[in-house]
Write an enzyme that holds these catalytic residues in place. Sequence first.
Site, PDB file in Angstrom:
ATOM      1  CB  CYS A   2      -0.896   0.021   1.227  1.00 37.43           C
ATOM      2  SG  CYS A   2      -1.922  -1.446   1.410  1.00 37.43           S
ATOM      3  NE  ARG A  27       4.529   1.257  -1.532  1.00 40.90           N
ATOM      4  CZ  ARG A  27       5.501   1.269  -0.625  1.00 40.90           C
ATOM      5  NH1 ARG A  27       6.618   1.921  -0.875  1.00 40.90           N
ATOM      6  NH2 ARG A  27       5.369   0.661   0.534  1.00 40.90           N
ATOM      7  CD1 TRP A  74      -1.476  -5.672  -3.981  1.00 40.24           C
ATOM      8  CD2 TRP A  74      -1.374  -6.613  -1.956  1.00 40.24           C
ATOM      9  NE1 TRP A  74      -1.213  -7.008  -4.146  1.00 40.24           N
ATOM     10  CE2 TRP A  74      -1.150  -7.609  -2.925  1.00 40.24           C
ATOM     11  CE3 TRP A  74      -1.369  -6.968  -0.612  1.00 40.24           C
ATOM     12  CZ2 TRP A  74      -0.912  -8.938  -2.587  1.00 40.24           C
ATOM     13  CZ3 TRP A  74      -1.133  -8.292  -0.264  1.00 40.24           C
ATOM     14  CH2 TRP A  74      -0.899  -9.266  -1.255  1.00 40.24           C
ATOM     15  CG  ASN A  98       1.953  -0.414   3.718  1.00 33.73           C
ATOM     16  OD1 ASN A  98       1.406  -1.486   3.478  1.00 33.73           O
ATOM     17  ND2 ASN A  98       3.188  -0.145   3.348  1.00 33.73           N
ATOM     18  N   GLY A  99       0.021  -2.122   6.086  1.00 36.45           N
ATOM     19  CA  GLY A  99       0.384  -3.131   7.072  1.00 36.45           C
ATOM     20  C   GLY A  99      -0.813  -3.981   7.445  1.00 36.45           C
ATOM     21  CD  GLU A 479      13.512 -13.986 -12.488  1.00 33.58           C
ATOM     22  OE1 GLU A 479      13.210 -12.819 -12.833  1.00 33.58           O
ATOM     23  OE2 GLU A 479      13.200 -14.460 -11.372  1.00 33.58           O
ATOM     24  CE  LYS A 483      11.049 -10.851 -13.868  1.00 31.83           C
ATOM     25  NZ  LYS A 483      11.021 -11.367 -12.489  1.00 31.83           N
ATOM     26  CD  GLU A 486       6.741 -11.882 -11.596  1.00 34.12           C
ATOM     27  OE1 GLU A 486       6.433 -11.753 -10.399  1.00 34.12           O
ATOM     28  OE2 GLU A 486       7.892 -11.663 -12.017  1.00 34.12           O
ATOM     29  CG  HIS A 502      14.229 -38.006 -10.219  1.00 31.04           C
ATOM     30  ND1 HIS A 502      14.466 -39.313  -9.857  1.00 31.04           N
ATOM     31  CD2 HIS A 502      15.401 -37.539 -10.733  1.00 31.04           C
ATOM     32  CE1 HIS A 502      15.733 -39.621 -10.116  1.00 31.04           C
ATOM     33  NE2 HIS A 502      16.317 -38.562 -10.650  1.00 31.04           N
ATOM     34  CE  LYS A 602       9.860  -3.119  -8.781  1.00 28.50           C
ATOM     35  NZ  LYS A 602      10.339  -4.060  -9.800  1.00 28.50           N
TER      36      LYS A 602
END
Length: 607
Positions: A2, A27, A74, A98-99, A479, A483, A486, A502, A602
Amino acid sequence: MCGIIGIVGTEDVVGRILEGLKRLEYRGYDSAGVATLAGGAIERRRAEGRIGNLEDLLRRSPIHGSTGIGHTRWATHGRPNEINAHPHATQKVAVVHNGIIENFKELRAELTAAGHVFTTDTDTEAIAHLLTALITAGKAPETAMIEAMNRLKGAFSLGVVFADWPDMIAGARRGSPLAVGFGDGEMFLGSDAMALAPFTSRISFLEEDDWAIVTRDNSWIYHDGERVRREIRQIPSTGSSNGKGEYSHFMMKEIAEQPAAIARTLGTFMVDAERRSIQVPHLPVDLSGPSRLSIVGCGTAFLAGCVGKYWFEQAARVPVDVDIASEFRYRGAPLEESGVTIAISQSGETADTLAALRYARAEGQAVLAILNAPSSTIGREANAVLPTLAGPEIGVASTKAFTAQLTVLAALAIAAARTRGTMDEKDEQAVVQALLDLPHLIAQVLSRDSAIRSVAHELAGARDVLFLGRGTSYPIALEGALKLKEISYIHAEGYAAGEMKHGPIALIDKRVPVVVIAPSGDLFDKTASNLQEVRARGGRVVLLSDAEGIRKLRGDVASAIELPAVHPFVAPILYAVPVQLLAYHAAVARGTDVDKPRNLAKSVTVE
């Protein structure tokens, strides 16, 4: 996550609050809102979705005031809708937060019993009603803030305005960043320097359990009931780097900026005229000393640490533990006293990485932080900062910050190897030269963007995609999968190539593309064997390799992306770029919000 912005001044602040909120979009958020003080009353507007929706609302139904707070939310508690959007307000108080407030249910029950009416599903609304109860009981804002902080459990940064005190904003910080900005006849409150950059470069960062009163002329910061002084820092302006320029998305702009970002970052480690030796400046630890290293990070930063593990163990012959930061302290790992932990974070505010740092410090470790924001909380609490000079990264999916993190880890591993006597001067010069060649080689990769885009369009129609790699290519496979999932929302997984048989091989059929990361070298033939296992089961192989590797396997793959030949040590940095481009172009083809993918933030500042 946030974002918070607050302004107390002499002119109408709504337009500038919106400007600050736009700078906090990177963010991640799903709703936004503004509250101002005007004529002794709190006026508020909130909207679900993008800040553009809030702007439209304010055009239709404007509000005014010379004191105000704004927020990008968020969602944690409650759906992302207008009702749950911040600011949360009563007639006396408006709050942005925020939190996470861990005891909000207890507070809500207590305040409901006292006659307060709750209208949202959020934890934050309990803060607004708690402060309202204290103000109604005759407490001044300063006293109300102290008593409220004593009641709140969890993590928070707060911005608060009080209807009866129109020329001030209160702020507080516990476990989530908050800064005070100093202007000329006006003052600011913000989640980070990015939000405040258009207005001021003079910033004080609140420390843990600080709270502040901000007026148009000054600020007062308190801790444990005592007034304290916090350093006012001169923060370089970042405004000029925030436009997309010729690019459709910040992500593509930032992918294209990687040659320059790597060159800048590498330049901090070059010490001789030939620029072929590495020295880490102002390092407070002896790299020859630790018998073991710990590396912690989250998401892409964790994967950078996974590459670093290979480099430190192979070049410097020092064992390395790499942990996801959110698991590190709960694992309760015994750490060598006077040892070294490396914490990696783009923002320097990642809550889990900060908690891991504090655990390591409590265990007697020195902490080196690899950061894109040296003035952040992690930067201030670490023993030393090794900066990634990537510049502001706005796209939620990290690109140039990742390759800059890899550049720092490579330089640090080379320095450790030379200090420990496990790499001679000739080998050092070879790998340093390979690092120096990277900007040029990455520029070559970028010039082949159209070929990569064609392959990405093939991936865009898939439901599942697998990525395979061996050695340092394994973390790059992880990675690449991260990417892709997301930003395109395609299910993707990365595996060590030798692990296919396996379990994951059960997933292979003609509908599942398999991206194989295989630079030619010592591990190429082993990876090629795994590729044949995929091909035998009908899997469509996309090969990322150099000309030699593609020549060997051309008849066995559906598609191939040719990359420049490169020294094996730096191959993971180079190969990070095409997997970024594959994800980017697949996401564009699917029409997703590339820079602001759903549900993601972010800077993850809650645990």
